[in-house]
Scaffold this active site. Structure first.
Site, PDB file in Angstrom:
ATOM      1  N   GLY A 233       0.781  -1.195  -0.183  1.00  0.00           N
ATOM      2  CA  GLY A 233      -0.160   0.355   0.260  1.00  0.00           C
ATOM      3  C   GLY A 233       0.718   1.350   0.222  1.00  0.00           C
ATOM      4  CE1 TYR A 315      33.813  11.004  23.796  1.00  0.00           C
ATOM      5  CE2 TYR A 315      33.875   8.927  24.201  1.00  0.00           C
ATOM      6  CZ  TYR A 315      33.585  10.129  23.167  1.00  0.00           C
ATOM      7  OH  TYR A 315      33.194   9.073  21.811  1.00  0.00           O
ATOM      8  N   GLY A 329      30.555   7.172  16.085  1.00  0.00           N
ATOM      9  CA  GLY A 329      31.396   8.061  17.146  1.00  0.00           C
ATOM     10  C   GLY A 329      32.193   8.634  16.401  1.00  0.00           C
ATOM     11  CG  HIS A 333      38.338  15.410  17.596  1.00  0.00           C
ATOM     12  ND1 HIS A 333      38.487  15.612  18.561  1.00  0.00           N
ATOM     13  CD2 HIS A 333      38.007  13.933  17.720  1.00  0.00           C
ATOM     14  CE1 HIS A 333      38.498  14.977  19.719  1.00  0.00           C
ATOM     15  NE2 HIS A 333      38.034  13.974  18.601  1.00  0.00           N
ATOM     16  CB  CYS A 351      38.372  10.647  17.247  1.00  0.00           C
ATOM     17  SG  CYS A 351      36.192  10.363  17.702  1.00  0.00           S
ATOM     18  CG  ASN A 353      42.638  12.651  19.648  1.00  0.00           C
ATOM     19  OD1 ASN A 353      42.776  11.779  20.667  1.00  0.00           O
ATOM     20  ND2 ASN A 353      41.495  12.201  18.944  1.00  0.00           N
TER      21      ASN A 353
END
Length: 405
Positions: A233, A315, A329, A333, A351, A353
């Site tokens: 539908g 954190y 995540g 950066h 990450c 760094n």
């Protein structure tokens, strides 16, 4: 005797006349193209004497697909006018006549769940006229699916996207008839590159080329899904066409073994940076990552991927020059707290760094669609569903992810 002879002569004359008539008929039958007496109509009809008539397709019916056009045709004459109007709104539907005005076709789609009145007039060369009317109703979907595009064209900077950027349609509604929907999706690249669709799940389908896009490629992306049956539908809500530009090639190669990240612009290395990637407990994913978002200042909160306050590993901190490389995540950066370990050990939560100077440079030169290739991180492969894990899938398996076999 005289009377008998005269009678025989009369009979001979009649027989002779009959034979002559038969002979004349046999000789002339092959030249009589009309196959009958002058003025008689042929079995196929004589258009000069047939009245003007009008046909409408579809003329009547309910639960019709609104993407199907309405066509009106005149025989033995031309159309004088055609009106197709929404019965509830009294709004006419646009349409176009053929050059000889023997047909008319709607030039815009009809609406879902609507009723339309059709009135047409035609005339022939002698001024005789005809009228035909019709009434149709279109289907009402249970749900409508919009062709939401990622990246959103409005969010893409004027400079375009990077060479790793996949094209994503996110429909918001489950797609049962994946093959039928996929037939109505297209990505045209200039210059041309091989590419294909891959269904991540029931709502999201991704497109990428076999290899990274060539720099300065122009992309035209289309979803012609209005009126397409998604199943259960659900029908396509609207068509959509957008354009993207691929800018220069920017590829960063981050090595967890050397704690270095080398930056390549159009294949030439232009910079090398000290980095710190994910520690053993939270290793960075392996494989090509694609930048999907960027912020000068961004609050990193582990609760966004399930590790919330009070739990081990929680954190929450504000970081500068942040560019997202996965949805769970992972970012590239600036992190002043790990500067002492950058270039020597991996201590992050996943990450990559950088120090402030390198992070700012990276932020200013790379952006949406640019690539970060991660090696020797000790982590698992970036999943295909983890925006964007597309490049972790080998090409043969990517092609198998298409619904069209």
């Amino acid at each position: 005797m005289f009377a008998k002879k005269t009678l025989l002569s009369g009979r001979g004359a009649i027989v002779g006349l009959l034979l002559a008539a038969l002979t004349l008929s046999a000789c002339s039958s092959g030249d009589d193209k009309g196959g009958g007496s002058p003025g008689a109509s042929n079995n196929g009809g004589d258009s000069a004497d047939s009245p003007v008539s009008i046909t409408i397709d579809p003329a009547n019916g309910s639960d019709l697909n609104p993407a199907k056009p309405i066509t009106v045709k005149a025989a033995n004459g031309t159309l004088a006018d055609v009106t197709v109007s929404n019965a509830a709104k009294n709004k006419p539907v646009k349409g176009d006549f053929s050059a000889d005005r023997t047909s008319w076709t709607t030039s815009e789609p009809l609406g879902y769940g609507s009723t339309y009145q059709i009135v047409a007039h035609a005339k022939d060369g002698k001024g005789k006229t005809a009228e035909q009317q019709g009434k149709i109703s279109t289907l009402s979907p249970r749900q409508q699916a919009n062709p939401n595009l990622i990246p959103a064209p409005g969010a893409v900077a004027q400079g375009g996207v990077g060479v790793g950027q996949p094209i994503v349609f996110s429909f918001g509604q489950p797609v049962k008839n994946k093959a039928e929907v996929e037939k109505h999706l297209s990505v045209e690249s200039t210059p041309k590159q091989d590419g294909g669709w891959y269904w991540i799940d029931d709502k999201n389908v991704h497109y990428r080329p076999k290899e990274y896009w060539k720099p300065n490629t122009q992309l035209k992306v289309s979803a012609k899904i209005y009126g397409v049956d998604f199943g259960n539908g659900v029908y396509g809500a609207t068509d959509r066409t957008e354009s993207y530009k691929v800018h220069d090639s920017w590829v960063a190669k981050a090595d967890g073994g050397t704690e270095q990240m080398q930056i390549f612009h159009n294949g030439q290395m232009v910079k090398s940076m000290d980095i710190s990637m994910g520690k053993d407990a939270t290793p960075t994913h392996l494989g090509p990552h694609v930048i999907s978002d960027k912020h000068e200042n961004y609050t990193m909160d582990s609760c966004t991927y399930g590790v919330c306050q009070g739990q081990p590993g929680y954190y929450k901190s504000n970081e500068k020059w942040s560019q997202r490389i996965s949805n769970d995540g992972e970012f590239v950066h600036e992190n002043p707290n790990s500067v002492g370990q950058q270039g020597s050990s991996n201590v992050s939560h996943g990450c990559i760094n950088l120090n402030d100077e390198n992070a700012k440079w990276f932020y200013q030169n790379l952006g949406l669609g640019d690539v970060v290739e991660v090696t020797n991180s000790g982590g698992p492969q970036l999943p295909v569903w983890d925006l964007y894990g597309d490049w972790s899938v080998p090409w043969d398996k990517w092609q198998a992810g298409s619904a069209i076999k």
